[in-house]
Design a protein around this motif. Structure first.
Motif, short mmCIF file in Angstrom:
data_model
loop_
_atom_site.label_atom_id
_atom_site.label_comp_id
_atom_site.label_asym_id
_atom_site.label_seq_id
_atom_site.Cartn_x
_atom_site.Cartn_y
_atom_site.Cartn_z
N PHE A 139 0.83 -1.21 0.00
CA PHE A 139 0.00 0.00 0.00
C PHE A 139 0.86 1.26 0.00
O PHE A 139 0.54 2.24 -0.67
CB PHE A 139 -0.92 -0.01 1.22
N LEU A 140 1.95 1.22 0.74
CA LEU A 140 2.84 2.38 0.79
C LEU A 140 3.49 2.63 -0.57
O LEU A 140 3.61 3.78 -1.02
CB LEU A 140 3.90 2.17 1.86
N ILE A 141 3.88 1.56 -1.25
CA ILE A 141 4.46 1.71 -2.58
C ILE A 141 3.38 2.15 -3.57
O ILE A 141 3.65 2.90 -4.52
CB ILE A 141 5.12 0.40 -3.03
N TYR A 142 2.15 1.69 -3.35
CA TYR A 142 1.04 2.07 -4.23
C TYR A 142 0.75 3.57 -4.19
O TYR A 142 0.14 4.11 -5.13
CB TYR A 142 -0.22 1.30 -3.83
N SER A 143 1.19 4.26 -3.14
CA SER A 143 0.94 5.70 -3.05
C SER A 143 1.56 6.44 -4.23
O SER A 143 1.10 7.53 -4.58
CB SER A 143 1.50 6.25 -1.73
N LEU A 144 2.60 5.87 -4.86
CA LEU A 144 3.17 6.49 -6.06
C LEU A 144 2.12 6.55 -7.17
O LEU A 144 1.98 7.58 -7.86
CB LEU A 144 4.39 5.68 -6.52
N THR A 145 1.35 5.47 -7.33
CA THR A 145 0.28 5.47 -8.32
C THR A 145 -0.83 6.43 -7.93
O THR A 145 -1.43 7.08 -8.79
CB THR A 145 -0.29 4.04 -8.47
N ALA A 146 -1.12 6.52 -6.63
CA ALA A 146 -2.17 7.43 -6.18
C ALA A 146 -1.82 8.88 -6.49
O ALA A 146 -2.70 9.69 -6.81
CB ALA A 146 -2.40 7.24 -4.67
N ILE A 147 -0.55 9.23 -6.39
CA ILE A 147 -0.12 10.60 -6.72
C ILE A 147 -0.37 10.89 -8.19
O ILE A 147 -0.90 11.95 -8.55
CB ILE A 147 1.37 10.78 -6.37
N ILE A 182 0.19 7.13 -15.57
CA ILE A 182 0.52 5.84 -14.95
C ILE A 182 1.21 4.93 -15.96
O ILE A 182 2.21 4.27 -15.64
CB ILE A 182 -0.76 5.19 -14.39
N ILE A 183 0.67 4.88 -17.18
CA ILE A 183 1.29 4.03 -18.21
C ILE A 183 2.70 4.52 -18.53
O ILE A 183 3.64 3.72 -18.63
CB ILE A 183 0.41 4.01 -19.47
N LEU A 184 2.85 5.83 -18.67
CA LEU A 184 4.17 6.38 -18.98
C LEU A 184 5.15 6.13 -17.83
O LEU A 184 6.32 5.76 -18.05
CB LEU A 184 4.06 7.88 -19.26
N ALA A 185 4.69 6.32 -16.59
CA ALA A 185 5.55 6.08 -15.43
C ALA A 185 5.92 4.60 -15.32
O ALA A 185 7.06 4.26 -14.97
CB ALA A 185 4.85 6.54 -14.15
N THR A 186 4.97 3.71 -15.60
CA THR A 186 5.26 2.27 -15.57
C THR A 186 6.32 1.90 -16.61
O THR A 186 7.23 1.11 -16.34
CB THR A 186 3.98 1.47 -15.81
N MET A 187 6.19 2.46 -17.80
CA MET A 187 7.19 2.20 -18.84
C MET A 187 8.57 2.72 -18.43
O MET A 187 9.59 2.06 -18.66
CB MET A 187 6.75 2.85 -20.15
N LEU A 188 8.60 3.89 -17.78
CA LEU A 188 9.87 4.43 -17.32
C LEU A 188 10.47 3.55 -16.23
O LEU A 188 11.70 3.31 -16.21
CB LEU A 188 9.67 5.86 -16.80
#
Length: 259
Positions: free
Chosen positions: A86-94, A130-136
Protein backbone atom coordinates in the motif's frame (compact mmCIF):
# COMPACT_ATOMS: atom_id res chain seq x y z
CA UNK A 1 13.90 -31.97 16.68
CA UNK A 2 12.59 -34.97 14.75
CA UNK A 3 12.59 -35.20 10.98
CA UNK A 4 8.84 -34.59 10.82
CA UNK A 5 9.13 -31.46 12.95
CA UNK A 6 12.07 -30.23 10.85
CA UNK A 7 10.09 -30.64 7.64
CA UNK A 8 7.10 -28.92 9.21
CA UNK A 9 9.24 -26.00 10.36
CA UNK A 10 10.81 -25.54 6.92
CA UNK A 11 7.45 -25.72 5.15
CA UNK A 12 5.94 -23.27 7.63
CA UNK A 13 8.81 -20.83 7.05
CA UNK A 14 8.39 -21.08 3.27
CA UNK A 15 4.66 -20.30 3.54
CA UNK A 16 5.34 -17.29 5.78
CA UNK A 17 7.85 -15.81 3.34
CA UNK A 18 5.43 -16.44 0.48
CA UNK A 19 2.59 -14.69 2.36
CA UNK A 20 4.58 -11.47 2.81
CA UNK A 21 5.61 -11.32 -0.85
CA UNK A 22 2.13 -12.19 -2.09
CA UNK A 23 0.68 -9.36 -0.01
CA UNK A 24 3.14 -6.86 -1.46
CA UNK A 25 2.69 -7.99 -5.08
CA UNK A 26 -1.09 -7.65 -4.76
CA UNK A 27 -0.79 -3.84 -4.40
CA UNK A 28 2.60 -2.62 -5.61
CA UNK A 29 2.88 -0.84 -8.98
CA UNK A 30 3.98 -2.84 -12.03
CA UNK A 31 3.38 -6.18 -10.26
CA UNK A 32 -0.30 -5.51 -9.47
CA UNK A 33 -1.26 -4.41 -12.98
CA UNK A 34 -4.46 -5.98 -14.27
CA UNK A 35 -2.61 -7.24 -17.34
CA UNK A 36 -0.42 -9.44 -15.14
CA UNK A 37 -2.20 -12.81 -14.66
CA UNK A 38 -2.77 -14.05 -11.13
CA UNK A 39 -0.69 -17.16 -11.77
CA UNK A 40 2.23 -15.00 -12.91
CA UNK A 41 2.03 -12.95 -9.71
CA UNK A 42 1.88 -16.10 -7.61
CA UNK A 43 4.76 -17.60 -9.58
CA UNK A 44 6.81 -14.44 -9.07
CA UNK A 45 6.14 -14.49 -5.33
CA UNK A 46 7.03 -18.19 -5.14
CA UNK A 47 10.21 -17.70 -7.19
CA UNK A 48 11.42 -14.88 -4.96
CA UNK A 49 10.54 -16.98 -1.92
CA UNK A 50 12.70 -19.84 -3.20
CA UNK A 51 15.63 -17.44 -3.68
CA UNK A 52 15.28 -15.79 -0.27
CA UNK A 53 14.48 -18.95 1.66
CA UNK A 54 18.10 -19.90 2.53
CA UNK A 55 18.84 -16.35 3.72
CA UNK A 56 15.78 -16.20 5.97
CA UNK A 57 16.34 -19.76 7.18
CA UNK A 58 19.86 -18.83 8.33
CA UNK A 59 18.38 -16.35 10.81
CA UNK A 60 16.42 -19.21 12.44
CA UNK A 61 13.23 -17.19 13.10
CA UNK A 62 10.86 -18.45 15.81
CA UNK A 63 7.86 -20.16 14.22
CA UNK A 64 5.05 -21.67 16.31
CA UNK A 65 4.14 -25.23 15.39
CA UNK A 66 0.62 -25.08 16.85
CA UNK A 67 -2.20 -24.32 14.42
CA UNK A 68 -3.83 -21.21 15.91
CA UNK A 69 -0.59 -19.34 16.72
CA UNK A 70 0.72 -20.19 13.27
CA UNK A 71 -2.43 -18.84 11.59
CA UNK A 72 -1.95 -15.62 13.56
CA UNK A 73 1.63 -15.35 12.26
CA UNK A 74 0.39 -15.96 8.68
CA UNK A 75 -2.12 -13.12 9.08
CA UNK A 76 0.62 -10.81 10.39
CA UNK A 77 2.92 -11.64 7.48
CA UNK A 78 0.15 -10.96 4.97
CA UNK A 79 -0.53 -7.65 6.74
CA UNK A 80 3.16 -6.70 6.56
CA UNK A 81 3.15 -7.32 2.81
CA UNK A 82 -0.10 -5.41 2.31
CA UNK A 83 1.12 -2.41 4.31
CA UNK A 84 4.36 -2.23 2.32
CA UNK A 85 2.49 -2.72 -0.94
CA UNK A 86 0.00 0.00 0.00
CA UNK A 87 2.84 2.38 0.79
CA UNK A 88 4.46 1.71 -2.58
CA UNK A 89 1.04 2.07 -4.23
CA UNK A 90 0.94 5.70 -3.05
CA UNK A 91 3.17 6.49 -6.06
CA UNK A 92 0.28 5.47 -8.32
CA UNK A 93 -2.17 7.43 -6.18
CA UNK A 94 -0.12 10.60 -6.72
CA UNK A 95 -0.23 10.16 -10.50
CA UNK A 96 -3.96 9.45 -10.41
CA UNK A 97 -4.62 12.53 -8.27
CA UNK A 98 -2.61 14.74 -10.60
CA UNK A 99 -4.47 13.32 -13.58
CA UNK A 100 -7.80 13.99 -11.90
CA UNK A 101 -6.92 17.66 -11.42
CA UNK A 102 -5.77 17.98 -15.02
CA UNK A 103 -8.91 16.25 -16.32
CA UNK A 104 -11.09 18.55 -14.26
CA UNK A 105 -9.43 21.64 -15.71
CA UNK A 106 -9.40 20.33 -19.29
CA UNK A 107 -13.04 19.22 -19.18
CA UNK A 108 -12.35 15.47 -19.36
CA UNK A 109 -14.01 14.62 -16.05
CA UNK A 110 -17.08 13.11 -17.71
CA UNK A 111 -14.93 10.98 -19.98
CA UNK A 112 -13.12 8.98 -17.29
CA UNK A 113 -11.85 5.74 -18.77
CA UNK A 114 -11.19 2.34 -17.27
CA UNK A 115 -7.72 2.17 -15.75
CA UNK A 116 -5.74 -0.46 -17.72
CA UNK A 117 -3.41 -0.96 -14.76
CA UNK A 118 -5.87 -1.61 -11.92
CA UNK A 119 -9.13 -2.07 -13.83
CA UNK A 120 -11.11 0.71 -12.15
CA UNK A 121 -12.53 4.00 -13.39
CA UNK A 122 -9.86 6.68 -13.34
CA UNK A 123 -9.00 9.96 -15.12
CA UNK A 124 -7.66 9.81 -18.67
CA UNK A 125 -4.64 11.95 -17.89
CA UNK A 126 -4.03 9.75 -14.86
CA UNK A 127 -4.08 6.70 -17.15
CA UNK A 128 -1.58 8.35 -19.44
CA UNK A 129 0.76 9.28 -16.59
CA UNK A 130 0.52 5.84 -14.95
CA UNK A 131 1.29 4.03 -18.21
CA UNK A 132 4.17 6.38 -18.98
CA UNK A 133 5.55 6.08 -15.43
CA UNK A 134 5.26 2.27 -15.57
CA UNK A 135 7.19 2.20 -18.84
CA UNK A 136 9.87 4.43 -17.32
CA UNK A 137 10.13 2.20 -14.25
CA UNK A 138 10.52 -0.91 -16.39
CA UNK A 139 13.01 0.78 -18.73
CA UNK A 140 15.19 1.92 -15.81
CA UNK A 141 14.76 -1.33 -13.82
CA UNK A 142 13.18 0.60 -10.95
CA UNK A 143 11.02 -2.44 -10.11
CA UNK A 144 14.25 -4.09 -8.96
CA UNK A 145 14.48 -1.42 -6.26
CA UNK A 146 10.98 -2.36 -5.14
CA UNK A 147 12.12 -5.95 -4.73
CA UNK A 148 15.28 -4.80 -2.93
CA UNK A 149 13.22 -2.63 -0.59
CA UNK A 150 11.00 -5.61 0.17
CA UNK A 151 14.04 -7.79 0.88
CA UNK A 152 15.32 -5.08 3.24
CA UNK A 153 12.10 -5.39 5.25
CA UNK A 154 13.41 -8.57 6.89
CA UNK A 155 16.24 -6.57 8.48
CA UNK A 156 13.71 -4.30 10.22
CA UNK A 157 10.60 -6.49 10.42
CA UNK A 158 11.57 -10.11 11.05
CA UNK A 159 9.34 -13.13 10.53
CA UNK A 160 6.58 -13.11 13.17
CA UNK A 161 6.98 -9.45 14.19
CA UNK A 162 6.19 -8.79 17.82
CA UNK A 163 4.17 -5.65 17.07
CA UNK A 164 2.00 -4.14 14.36
CA UNK A 165 2.33 -0.58 13.01
CA UNK A 166 0.37 1.64 15.39
CA UNK A 167 1.73 5.07 14.45
CA UNK A 168 -1.43 6.41 12.85
CA UNK A 169 0.13 9.88 12.55
CA UNK A 170 2.51 8.51 9.92
CA UNK A 171 -0.37 7.38 7.70
CA UNK A 172 -2.23 10.67 8.19
CA UNK A 173 0.87 12.57 7.12
CA UNK A 174 1.31 10.15 4.20
CA UNK A 175 -2.17 11.02 2.88
CA UNK A 176 -1.33 14.71 3.17
CA UNK A 177 1.92 14.21 1.28
CA UNK A 178 0.10 12.29 -1.47
CA UNK A 179 -2.38 15.14 -1.97
CA UNK A 180 0.39 17.77 -1.89
CA UNK A 181 2.57 15.95 -4.43
CA UNK A 182 -0.41 15.33 -6.70
CA UNK A 183 -1.17 19.07 -6.71
CA UNK A 184 2.48 19.92 -7.36
CA UNK A 185 2.67 17.46 -10.25
CA UNK A 186 -0.51 18.82 -11.85
CA UNK A 187 0.13 22.50 -11.12
CA UNK A 188 2.01 23.42 -14.38
CA UNK A 189 -0.86 22.26 -16.59
CA UNK A 190 -3.56 23.20 -14.06
CA UNK A 191 -2.15 26.71 -13.65
CA UNK A 192 -1.75 27.24 -17.40
CA UNK A 193 -5.34 26.21 -18.02
CA UNK A 194 -6.48 28.52 -15.24
CA UNK A 195 -4.71 31.39 -17.00
CA UNK A 196 -6.46 30.39 -20.23
CA UNK A 197 -9.80 30.61 -18.40
CA UNK A 198 -8.94 34.15 -17.34
CA UNK A 199 -7.95 35.04 -20.92
CA UNK A 200 -11.18 33.67 -22.37
CA UNK A 201 -13.13 35.55 -19.71
CA UNK A 202 -11.45 38.82 -20.65
CA UNK A 203 -12.11 38.06 -24.32
CA UNK A 204 -15.78 37.53 -23.53
CA UNK A 205 -15.95 40.86 -21.73
CA UNK A 206 -14.33 42.53 -24.73
CA UNK A 207 -16.59 40.82 -27.29
CA UNK A 208 -19.95 40.16 -25.55
CA UNK A 209 -21.41 38.61 -28.73
CA UNK A 210 -18.90 35.75 -28.49
CA UNK A 211 -20.37 32.44 -27.29
CA UNK A 212 -17.97 31.44 -24.51
CA UNK A 213 -19.01 27.79 -24.47
CA UNK A 214 -18.14 27.37 -28.14
CA UNK A 215 -14.66 28.77 -27.52
CA UNK A 216 -13.47 27.78 -24.07
CA UNK A 217 -13.65 23.98 -24.37
CA UNK A 218 -11.63 23.62 -27.61
CA UNK A 219 -9.15 26.24 -26.39
CA UNK A 220 -8.62 24.50 -23.07
CA UNK A 221 -8.21 21.08 -24.66
CA UNK A 222 -5.73 22.25 -27.28
CA UNK A 223 -3.84 24.44 -24.81
CA UNK A 224 -3.77 21.61 -22.26
CA UNK A 225 -2.28 19.16 -24.74
CA UNK A 226 0.31 21.73 -25.82
CA UNK A 227 1.43 22.29 -22.22
CA UNK A 228 1.39 18.53 -21.61
CA UNK A 229 3.61 17.99 -24.66
CA UNK A 230 6.03 20.69 -23.51
CA UNK A 231 6.21 19.19 -20.00
CA UNK A 232 6.97 15.63 -21.17
CA UNK A 233 10.78 16.12 -21.12
CA UNK A 234 10.55 16.88 -17.39
CA UNK A 235 8.16 14.02 -16.56
CA UNK A 236 10.92 11.45 -16.16
CA UNK A 237 12.74 13.58 -13.61
CA UNK A 238 9.48 14.14 -11.73
CA UNK A 239 8.78 10.39 -11.60
CA UNK A 240 12.35 9.75 -10.40
CA UNK A 241 11.92 12.23 -7.54
CA UNK A 242 8.54 10.74 -6.65
CA UNK A 243 10.12 7.28 -6.62
CA UNK A 244 12.93 8.45 -4.32
CA UNK A 245 10.36 10.03 -2.01
CA UNK A 246 8.35 6.82 -2.02
CA UNK A 247 11.40 4.77 -1.06
CA UNK A 248 12.14 7.20 1.79
CA UNK A 249 8.60 6.62 3.07
CA UNK A 250 9.21 2.87 2.98
CA UNK A 251 12.42 3.29 5.00
CA UNK A 252 10.59 5.52 7.48
CA UNK A 253 7.93 2.82 7.84
CA UNK A 254 10.59 0.18 8.52
CA UNK A 255 12.33 2.29 11.14
CA UNK A 256 9.04 3.16 12.86
CA UNK A 257 7.92 -0.45 12.82
CA UNK A 258 11.17 -1.63 14.39
CA UNK A 259 10.86 0.72 17.37
Amino acid sequence: MSLAQLLQWNLSLFILILCRWAGMIMLAPVFAARGVPSMVRLGLAASITVILYPLIQATNPPIPLELLPYVAVVVKEIMVGLVIGFLIYSLTAILQGAGQLIDFQMGFTMGAAIDPVYGVQSPMMGNFQIILATMLMLATNSHHYLIAAMVKSYAYIPINPSNLPANYLFYAELIGHVFALAVQLAMPIFGALLVSDVGVGLLTRTVPQLNIFSVIFPVKIVFGFVILFLSLPFFGESVAKLFDTNMSWVLELYQGWKQ
